[in-house]
Design an enzyme around this catalytic site. Structure first.
Site, PDB file in Angstrom:
ATOM      1  N   CYS A  44       6.937  -0.643   6.378  1.00 35.05           N
ATOM      2  CA  CYS A  44       6.456   0.563   5.705  1.00 35.05           C
ATOM      3  C   CYS A  44       7.563   1.084   4.798  1.00 35.05           C
ATOM      4  O   CYS A  44       8.720   1.148   5.220  1.00 35.05           O
ATOM      5  CB  CYS A  44       6.092   1.613   6.747  1.00 35.05           C
ATOM      6  SG  CYS A  44       5.533   3.165   6.041  1.00 35.05           S
ATOM      7  N   LEU A  45       7.200   1.465   3.576  1.00 35.06           N
ATOM      8  CA  LEU A  45       8.198   1.968   2.634  1.00 35.06           C
ATOM      9  C   LEU A  45       8.869   3.238   3.155  1.00 35.06           C
ATOM     10  O   LEU A  45       9.984   3.555   2.765  1.00 35.06           O
ATOM     11  CB  LEU A  45       7.558   2.239   1.265  1.00 35.06           C
ATOM     12  CG  LEU A  45       6.981   1.018   0.542  1.00 35.06           C
ATOM     13  CD1 LEU A  45       6.372   1.444  -0.788  1.00 35.06           C
ATOM     14  CD2 LEU A  45       8.030  -0.061   0.335  1.00 35.06           C
TER      15      LEU A  45
ATOM     16  N   GLY B  66       0.827  -1.194   0.000  1.00 34.49           N
ATOM     17  CA  GLY B  66       0.000   0.000   0.000  1.00 34.49           C
ATOM     18  C   GLY B  66       0.863   1.246   0.000  1.00 34.49           C
ATOM     19  O   GLY B  66       2.059   1.189   0.313  1.00 34.49           O
TER      20      GLY B  66
ATOM     21  N   HIS C  58      -1.596   6.919   7.773  1.00 31.84           N
ATOM     22  CA  HIS C  58      -0.683   7.855   7.091  1.00 31.84           C
ATOM     23  C   HIS C  58      -1.374   9.197   6.802  1.00 31.84           C
ATOM     24  O   HIS C  58      -0.720  10.243   6.796  1.00 31.84           O
ATOM     25  CB  HIS C  58      -0.215   7.273   5.747  1.00 31.84           C
ATOM     26  CG  HIS C  58       0.975   6.371   5.846  1.00 31.84           C
ATOM     27  ND1 HIS C  58       2.207   6.798   6.307  1.00 31.84           N
ATOM     28  CD2 HIS C  58       1.143   5.067   5.518  1.00 31.84           C
ATOM     29  CE1 HIS C  58       3.071   5.790   6.257  1.00 31.84           C
ATOM     30  NE2 HIS C  58       2.457   4.726   5.794  1.00 31.84           N
TER      31      HIS C  58
ATOM     32  N   GLN D 188       3.117   9.878   1.466  1.00 29.55           N
ATOM     33  CA  GLN D 188       4.391   9.171   1.274  1.00 29.55           C
ATOM     34  C   GLN D 188       5.089   9.568  -0.026  1.00 29.55           C
ATOM     35  O   GLN D 188       6.264   9.235  -0.220  1.00 29.55           O
ATOM     36  CB  GLN D 188       4.174   7.646   1.269  1.00 29.55           C
ATOM     37  CG  GLN D 188       3.778   7.095   2.629  1.00 29.55           C
ATOM     38  CD  GLN D 188       3.658   5.591   2.573  1.00 29.55           C
ATOM     39  OE1 GLN D 188       2.644   5.062   2.165  1.00 29.55           O
ATOM     40  NE2 GLN D 188       4.712   4.895   2.964  1.00 29.55           N
TER      41      GLN D 188
ATOM     42  N   HIS E 144      -3.370   0.745   8.204  1.00 28.89           N
ATOM     43  CA  HIS E 144      -2.012   1.290   8.095  1.00 28.89           C
ATOM     44  C   HIS E 144      -1.989   2.511   7.164  1.00 28.89           C
ATOM     45  O   HIS E 144      -1.430   3.563   7.509  1.00 28.89           O
ATOM     46  CB  HIS E 144      -1.085   0.179   7.561  1.00 28.89           C
ATOM     47  CG  HIS E 144       0.337   0.599   7.340  1.00 28.89           C
ATOM     48  ND1 HIS E 144       1.401   0.039   8.008  1.00 28.89           N
ATOM     49  CD2 HIS E 144       0.878   1.528   6.494  1.00 28.89           C
ATOM     50  CE1 HIS E 144       2.529   0.613   7.592  1.00 28.89           C
ATOM     51  NE2 HIS E 144       2.249   1.521   6.670  1.00 28.89           N
ATOM     52  N   GLU E 145      -2.633   2.369   6.001  1.00 31.03           N
ATOM     53  CA  GLU E 145      -2.600   3.466   5.023  1.00 31.03           C
ATOM     54  C   GLU E 145      -3.427   4.664   5.486  1.00 31.03           C
ATOM     55  O   GLU E 145      -3.020   5.816   5.292  1.00 31.03           O
ATOM     56  CB  GLU E 145      -3.074   2.983   3.646  1.00 31.03           C
ATOM     57  CG  GLU E 145      -2.243   1.853   3.036  1.00 31.03           C
ATOM     58  CD  GLU E 145      -0.747   2.122   3.036  1.00 31.03           C
ATOM     59  OE1 GLU E 145      -0.332   3.280   2.924  1.00 31.03           O
ATOM     60  OE2 GLU E 145       0.020   1.142   3.155  1.00 31.03           O
TER      61      GLU E 145
HETATM   62 ZN    ZN Z   1       3.330   2.900   5.536  1.00 33.17          ZN
END
Ligand code: ZN
Length: 157
Positions: free
Chosen positions: A88-89, A46, A134, A51, A130-131
């Site tokens: 997480c990226l 995701g 953000h 991000q 999670h997304e």
């Molecule tokens: Zn993330």
């Protein structure tokens, strides 16, 4: 389409609250296409717009080979709980356990501004949570049961 640079933890944009999308136009579609490409290029499940440095309430996800775009998403129902390791990226190689609901129902708009409802279990539910975090500047390490370990390794918050 283009791969965009992923914002890393420590950068201010990752901690800001994103604003709702108002215009469902070509700029939005370009952003969505770029987010999909950026997520896939980085092997992510995701990606949220902050991000890639865009403070708008937009999320893309790819879970169990199904691709989703959520715009202005809101969680309307949760059920049960589940613990798994997340990464997480924007955080890097660290993975840590996070308690999330087992089932999540979310309402959102599609890229043309039409509303829909999505119900996810297990990893899709986890990915939605999670997304969406953000979009409010929250990262999984804030909530992780392994936060102490992360901080001891010198992890940034
Ligand atoms: Zn993330």
């Amino acid at each position: 389409m283009a791969i965009r640079k992923v914002v890393k933890i420590g950068e201010a944009n990752l901690r800001k609250k994103s604003k709702p999308v108002k215009d469902f136009d070509e700029d939005l579609w370009q952003l969505l296409d770029d987010m999909k490409e950026t997520m896939q290029a980085n092997d992510g499940m995701g990606l949220a717009a902050p991000q890639v440095g865009v403070l708008r309430r937009i999320v893309v996800m790819e879970v169990n080979n199904a691709f989703f775009e959520l715009i202005n998403p809101e969680i309307i129902k949760t059920k049960g709980e589940d613990v798994e390791e997340e990464g997480c990226l924007s955080v890097g190689p660290f993975r840590g356990r996070v308690k999330r609901p087992y089932e999540v129902t979310v309402t959102a708009l599609d890229r043309y501004g039409y509303p829909f409802t999505l119900k996810g279990e297990k990893w899709l539910a986890r990915c939605i949570c999670h997304e969406l975090d953000h979009l409010d500047g929250v990262l999984f390490v804030d909530k992780s049961m392994d936060k102490d370990k992360y901080l001891k390794q010198g992890g940034k918050i």
